[in-house]
Design a protein around this motif. Sequence first.
Motif, PDB file in Angstrom:
ATOM      1  N   GLY A   1       2.570   2.661  -8.431  1.00 41.05           N
ATOM      2  CA  GLY A   1       2.801   3.649  -7.381  1.00 41.05           C
ATOM      3  C   GLY A   1       1.546   4.123  -6.683  1.00 41.05           C
ATOM      4  O   GLY A   1       1.605   4.995  -5.829  1.00 41.05           O
ATOM      5  N   ILE A   2       0.380   3.556  -7.026  1.00 37.21           N
ATOM      6  CA  ILE A   2      -0.878   3.988  -6.399  1.00 37.21           C
ATOM      7  C   ILE A   2      -1.035   3.366  -5.009  1.00 37.21           C
ATOM      8  O   ILE A   2      -1.551   3.992  -4.090  1.00 37.21           O
ATOM      9  N   GLY A   3      -0.606   2.131  -4.850  1.00 43.04           N
ATOM     10  CA  GLY A   3      -0.708   1.457  -3.553  1.00 43.04           C
ATOM     11  C   GLY A   3      -1.903   0.536  -3.442  1.00 43.04           C
ATOM     12  O   GLY A   3      -2.046  -0.182  -2.460  1.00 43.04           O
ATOM     13  N   SER A   4      -2.788   0.587  -4.433  1.00 37.06           N
ATOM     14  CA  SER A   4      -3.955  -0.298  -4.397  1.00 37.06           C
ATOM     15  C   SER A   4      -4.305  -0.744  -5.810  1.00 37.06           C
ATOM     16  O   SER A   4      -3.908  -0.119  -6.792  1.00 37.06           O
ATOM     17  N   LEU A   5      -5.060  -1.829  -5.873  1.00 42.91           N
ATOM     18  CA  LEU A   5      -5.506  -2.401  -7.141  1.00 42.91           C
ATOM     19  C   LEU A   5      -7.010  -2.602  -7.091  1.00 42.91           C
ATOM     20  O   LEU A   5      -7.605  -2.704  -6.015  1.00 42.91           O
TER      21      LEU A   5
ATOM     22  N   GLY B   1       0.775  -1.230   0.000  1.00 43.88           N
ATOM     23  CA  GLY B   1       0.000   0.000   0.000  1.00 43.88           C
ATOM     24  C   GLY B   1       0.804   1.276   0.000  1.00 43.88           C
ATOM     25  O   GLY B   1       0.243   2.367   0.015  1.00 43.88           O
ATOM     26  N   LYS B   2       2.134   1.212  -0.009  1.00 39.37           N
ATOM     27  CA  LYS B   2       2.975   2.420   0.017  1.00 39.37           C
ATOM     28  C   LYS B   2       3.182   3.016  -1.364  1.00 39.37           C
ATOM     29  O   LYS B   2       3.434   4.218  -1.490  1.00 39.37           O
ATOM     30  N   GLY B   3       3.148   2.184  -2.409  1.00 40.72           N
ATOM     31  CA  GLY B   3       3.418   2.668  -3.756  1.00 40.72           C
ATOM     32  C   GLY B   3       4.891   2.666  -4.101  1.00 40.72           C
ATOM     33  O   GLY B   3       5.282   2.935  -5.229  1.00 40.72           O
TER      34      GLY B   3
END
Length: 154
Positions: free
Chosen positions: A126-130, A103-105
């Motif tokens: 780099g977003i930290g989520s999918l 979750g940091k990216g």
Amino acid sequence: MATSSSSPLTTLHSSFLSPTPPPSPCSVAALPRRRRRCARIRAIDLDQNTIVAISVGVVSIAVGIGVPVFYETQIDNASKRENTQPCFPCSGSGAQVCRFCTGKGIVTVVLGAGETEESKCVNCDGIGSLTCTTCQGSGIQPRYLDRREFKDDD
């Protein structure tokens, strides 16, 4: 060459394979002291194995037709009801935390000799989520039979 007096077919114990027909229950010899009139007529003399085989066949056909009809009915009834159950893997948010960067990216790589390098996560950009793959981002848990459809992200 000598021939055997009993063939393999006559050694089987079945009313269908016997060389002579079984005596009728209504024959005169079978009922010497009773009335000579037959109370009921049997069209076919079935043994227990034949009755069991026929019963298993009928039950198998009934189950083979009944199970698909049952599931089709359940699918139809489920599609009529609104589904409001939140998705379990993403807790209803529609997004899952990236498992590579947690979750940091940013991914930290240890190069050795005490050196580290940080770079943008290539899995989540780099977003930290999918997007949740279970609910496809809707946040609603799909019904069991709806999960059979494969939805490709590409």
